[in-house]
Motif scaffolding. Structure first.
Motif, short mmCIF file in Angstrom:
data_model
loop_
_atom_site.label_atom_id
_atom_site.label_comp_id
_atom_site.label_asym_id
_atom_site.label_seq_id
_atom_site.Cartn_x
_atom_site.Cartn_y
_atom_site.Cartn_z
N ILE A 112 31.44 38.42 33.59
CA ILE A 112 32.48 38.97 32.72
C ILE A 112 33.64 39.41 33.61
N CYS A 113 34.82 38.90 33.35
CA CYS A 113 35.99 39.27 34.14
C CYS A 113 36.69 40.43 33.41
N PRO A 114 36.62 41.65 33.96
CA PRO A 114 37.21 42.81 33.27
C PRO A 114 38.72 42.66 33.08
N ASN A 115 39.36 41.93 33.99
CA ASN A 115 40.81 41.75 33.86
C ASN A 115 41.15 40.83 32.70
N MET A 116 40.37 39.77 32.56
CA MET A 116 40.61 38.84 31.44
C MET A 116 40.26 39.51 30.11
N LYS A 117 39.37 40.49 30.17
CA LYS A 117 38.96 41.18 28.95
C LYS A 117 39.83 42.40 28.64
N SER A 145 41.64 30.54 28.11
CA SER A 145 40.40 30.37 27.34
C SER A 145 39.34 31.45 27.61
N TYR A 146 39.58 32.37 28.53
CA TYR A 146 38.67 33.52 28.69
C TYR A 146 38.97 34.64 27.71
N GLN A 147 40.06 34.49 26.92
CA GLN A 147 40.38 35.55 25.95
C GLN A 147 39.39 35.49 24.78
N GLY A 159 45.27 41.98 36.17
CA GLY A 159 45.61 41.24 37.39
C GLY A 159 44.41 40.37 37.74
N CYS A 160 44.56 39.51 38.75
CA CYS A 160 43.40 38.73 39.23
C CYS A 160 43.14 39.19 40.66
N PRO A 161 41.99 39.82 40.92
CA PRO A 161 41.72 40.31 42.27
C PRO A 161 41.81 39.22 43.33
N MET A 162 41.42 37.98 43.00
CA MET A 162 41.52 36.91 43.99
C MET A 162 42.99 36.66 44.38
N ALA A 163 43.87 36.75 43.38
CA ALA A 163 45.29 36.48 43.65
C ALA A 163 45.90 37.48 44.63
N ILE A 187 46.39 28.26 42.17
CA ILE A 187 47.44 28.93 41.37
C ILE A 187 47.16 30.43 41.25
N ASN A 188 45.89 30.82 41.46
CA ASN A 188 45.53 32.25 41.45
C ASN A 188 46.01 32.91 42.75
N THR A 189 47.35 32.98 42.92
CA THR A 189 47.99 33.62 44.08
C THR A 189 49.24 34.32 43.56
N GLY A 206 37.97 34.43 47.51
CA GLY A 206 37.24 33.89 46.36
C GLY A 206 37.26 34.83 45.18
N CYS A 207 36.72 34.36 44.07
CA CYS A 207 36.67 35.16 42.84
C CYS A 207 35.44 36.07 42.89
N PRO A 208 35.66 37.39 42.82
CA PRO A 208 34.52 38.31 42.91
C PRO A 208 33.54 38.18 41.73
N ILE A 209 34.01 37.61 40.63
CA ILE A 209 33.13 37.48 39.46
C ILE A 209 32.23 36.24 39.62
N HIS A 210 32.85 35.08 39.87
CA HIS A 210 32.06 33.85 40.00
C HIS A 210 31.20 33.85 41.26
N ALA A 211 31.72 34.47 42.35
CA ALA A 211 30.98 34.43 43.62
C ALA A 211 29.70 35.26 43.56
N PRO A 269 34.13 25.67 39.49
CA PRO A 269 34.10 25.48 40.95
C PRO A 269 34.38 26.76 41.75
N GLU A 270 34.65 27.88 41.09
CA GLU A 270 34.78 29.16 41.81
C GLU A 270 33.40 29.72 42.19
N CYS A 271 32.32 29.10 41.67
CA CYS A 271 30.97 29.54 42.05
C CYS A 271 30.66 29.05 43.46
N GLY A 313 46.38 36.82 29.33
CA GLY A 313 45.63 36.32 30.48
C GLY A 313 45.87 37.29 31.60
N VAL A 314 46.04 36.79 32.83
CA VAL A 314 46.30 37.71 33.95
C VAL A 314 47.70 37.46 34.54
N ARG A 315 48.12 38.41 35.40
CA ARG A 315 49.51 38.46 35.85
C ARG A 315 50.03 37.15 36.46
#
Ligand code: 13P
Ligand code: SF4
Length: 294
Positions: A249-254, A15-17, A75-79, A103-105, A161-166, A189-191, A50-52
């Motif tokens: 804004i998540c550059p990977n999702m975008k 849903s971030y697409q 990719g997802c940097p948190m993963a 699941i982001n691993t 953690g997620c660098p975008i939400h954090a 909840p990633e905030c 989405g991401v990898r």
């Protein structure tokens, strides 16, 4: 649309697409819903927008399918924050703990974890685990949120953690609330806890969308990737949606564009996900456990 039908391709979009992609997708949803859909579709080929780690989850659930990640750079940097070596060493220190992996691993890391969770299923799954001792990786913000909801468990967190939400701060909340005093605050909840503790609702991307659609309220501050506020504004024209900050804004999702999707359908772009048999067998155990407990 014609080509994907002819080629028996199922397109899954997180849903971030952006809207142009969700409009041609067979299914749009959060990480958990996408995993379930992936295990249910009859199509022989699946394209993940989405991401990898999401494309790898599809492959784990349907090894017989051909799975593509529409844009291989997503990719997802948190993963990528914690690897198998690090977590193996931590497990040695905490031998009596059940390892719960967001699941982001990576798939490699999943091979040594006990159960996966997504943001929409984490609280329920942790509640359902028999063991009182839980090692929750990698997101300490989601982990703290779960720990608050499930106080009966002894939850050990690591510093990921997620660098975008954090990035979102309590100050951003104060500014947004001052600008929109009648709006409800809905956050992922990633905030950080200083943000989630002030929210009227905390939930996954789909949870936030459902809450806003079903609410009688007319204004909402959205504390997750800005795509969610944009989709909601389109779907609920009688309501107002304000991104908590424009930085979300998540550059990977975008990274994925409609042209990437088209070229992947044509067979000239995208990356086919390949995982070795042994890795898939081991990693699938914690994905299956997630679906069973969630
Ligand atoms: P959801 O599980 O809410 O889809 O979130 C995935 C994600 O990457 C959020 O940043
Ligand atoms: Fe990963 Fe954060 Fe982007 Fe989600 S928003 S894909 S957790 S970097």
């Amino acid at each position: 649309m014609r080509l994907k039908k002819e080629k028996d391709i199922c397109i899954l979009a997180h849903s971030y697409q952006t809207r142009d992609i969700t409009e041609i997708a067979d299914f749009t949803g959060d990480s958990f819903q996408l995993s379930v859909k992936a295990s249910q579709t009859d199509a022989k080929t699946v394209i993940m927008c989405g991401v990898r780690f999401m494309a790898e989850t599809v492959k784990l659930l349907s090894p017989e399918k051909t799975v593509y990640l529409a844009n291989p750079i997503a990719g997802c940097p948190m993963a990528e924050q914690m690897d198998k070596e690090l977590i193996s060493a931590v497990k040695e220190q905490y031998p009596d703990y059940t390892v719960v992996a967001y699941i982001n691993t990576t798939t490699a890391l999943k091979t040594i974890c006990d159960v996966c969770v997504t943001s929409s299923s984490a609280v329920k799954i942790v509640k359902n685990i028999e063991n009182k001792n839980i090692l929750f990786i990698p997101d300490c913000n989601l982990g703290s949120y779960v720990a608050k909801q499930v106080p009966e468990k002894n939850i050990k967190l690591l510093n990921g953690g997620c660098p975008i939400h954090a990035r979102v701060t309590a100050k951003d909340v104060e500014t947004a609330k001052a600008l929109h005093p009648n709006a409800l605050l809905l956050v992922h909840p990633e905030c950080v806890p200083a943000v989630t503790s002030q929210a009227d609702y905390v939930g996954s991307t789909s949870g936030i969308m459902e809450f806003a659609k079903n609410s009688d309220h007319k204004e909402f501050i959205i504390g997750t990737e800005t795509a969610i506020a944009a989709h909601l504004a389109f779907e609920c024209p009688d309501k107002r949606f304000y991104p908590l900050t424009k930085e979300l804004i998540c550059p990977n999702m975008k990274a994925t564009t409609l042209i990437d999707v088209y070229n992947t359908v044509c067979g000239t772009a995208g990356e086919e996900i390949t995982l070795d048999e042994e890795t898939m067998k081991k990693a699938r155990v914690c994905i299956d456990k997630m679906i069973e407990l969630g």
